[in-house]
Design a protein around this motif. Structure first.
Motif, short mmCIF file in Angstrom:
data_model
loop_
_atom_site.label_atom_id
_atom_site.label_comp_id
_atom_site.label_asym_id
_atom_site.label_seq_id
_atom_site.Cartn_x
_atom_site.Cartn_y
_atom_site.Cartn_z
N ALA A 1 -12.65 -0.85 5.93
CA ALA A 1 -11.60 -0.26 5.08
C ALA A 1 -11.26 1.16 5.56
O ALA A 1 -10.08 1.50 5.68
CB ALA A 1 -12.04 -0.25 3.62
N ARG A 2 -12.27 1.97 5.83
CA ARG A 2 -12.03 3.34 6.29
C ARG A 2 -11.27 3.35 7.62
O ARG A 2 -10.34 4.13 7.80
CB ARG A 2 -13.35 4.09 6.46
CG ARG A 2 -13.96 4.53 5.16
CD ARG A 2 -15.26 5.27 5.40
NE ARG A 2 -15.88 5.63 4.13
CZ ARG A 2 -17.16 5.87 3.98
NH1 ARG A 2 -17.98 5.82 5.02
NH2 ARG A 2 -17.64 6.19 2.80
N ALA A 3 -11.69 2.50 8.54
CA ALA A 3 -11.04 2.45 9.85
C ALA A 3 -9.58 2.06 9.74
O ALA A 3 -8.75 2.48 10.56
CB ALA A 3 -11.79 1.50 10.78
N LEU A 4 -9.26 1.27 8.73
CA LEU A 4 -7.88 0.82 8.52
C LEU A 4 -7.12 1.71 7.54
O LEU A 4 -5.99 1.41 7.18
CB LEU A 4 -7.88 -0.63 8.01
CG LEU A 4 -8.43 -1.67 8.99
CD1 LEU A 4 -8.58 -3.02 8.31
CD2 LEU A 4 -7.54 -1.76 10.22
N ASP A 5 -7.75 2.80 7.13
CA ASP A 5 -7.17 3.74 6.17
C ASP A 5 -6.79 3.02 4.88
O ASP A 5 -5.71 3.21 4.33
CB ASP A 5 -5.97 4.47 6.78
CG ASP A 5 -5.62 5.73 6.00
OD1 ASP A 5 -6.52 6.32 5.37
OD2 ASP A 5 -4.43 6.12 6.01
#
Length: 165
Positions: A64-68
């Motif tokens: 989720a973080r990597a995909l903002d």
């Protein structure tokens, strides 16, 4: 897609994989790019998108973080809608650590439903000792377990992940 004895959970994991793939493509990332951003093997990204594997909580957060995005974004359309709001005990300070936050949410949801750990374990078909460990933040569940717990508690999985960023 990996099939288990629970077709409803299998379908929800499949939808998660579709959501993850759509978010990756929307972000203009390849599987290799997402692999590099999350420090996961490219094959692991492919397995998640094809529902061959269910991510654990820390992997869900990393993706989720990597995909903002938020974990809740990746769970869109999965499980019950209109989650019953959870309220942490008075004076409880929400943790920013995903495992601890999930554990606090799980405990609050279980207590709000008036269930013992044993009763929840029976309803969700999850080991009672595992529920205890999850509630203490000692271990993080995988997506299949989160989905089973949410179903047994009659909640959206997003409610159990509330505040897990």
């Amino acid at each position: 897609m990996r099939h288990t004895k629970d077709p409803e959970i299998d379908e929800q994991v499949r939808v998660f994989g579709e959501n993850m793939r759509a978010a990756r493509l929307n972000a203009g990332m390849s599987q290799v790019g997402l692999s590099e951003a999350t420090r996961l093997d490219r094959a692991a990204i492919s397995f998640l998108e094809r529902a061959e594997r269910a991510p654990d909580l820390s992997t869900l957060v990393r993706v989720a973080r990597a995909l903002d995005r938020t974990p809740a974004d990746l769970l869109d359309g999965i499980g019950l809608t209109g989650p019953r709001p959870l309220s942490l005990p008075a004076g409880a300070k929400p943790s920013s650590e995903p495992g601890l936050r999930f554990g606090a949410n799980l405990r609050a949801a279980r207590n709000g439903a008036g269930l013992s750990q044993e009763a929840l374990a029976y309803e969700a078909e999850v080991d009672r000792a595992a529920i205890s460990v999850y509630e203490r933040g000692g271990r993080e569940p995988n997506l299949r377990t989160i989905l089973k717990l949410a179903r047994a508690l009659e909640l959206s999985p997003v409610a159990l992940l509330d505040g897990v960023e």
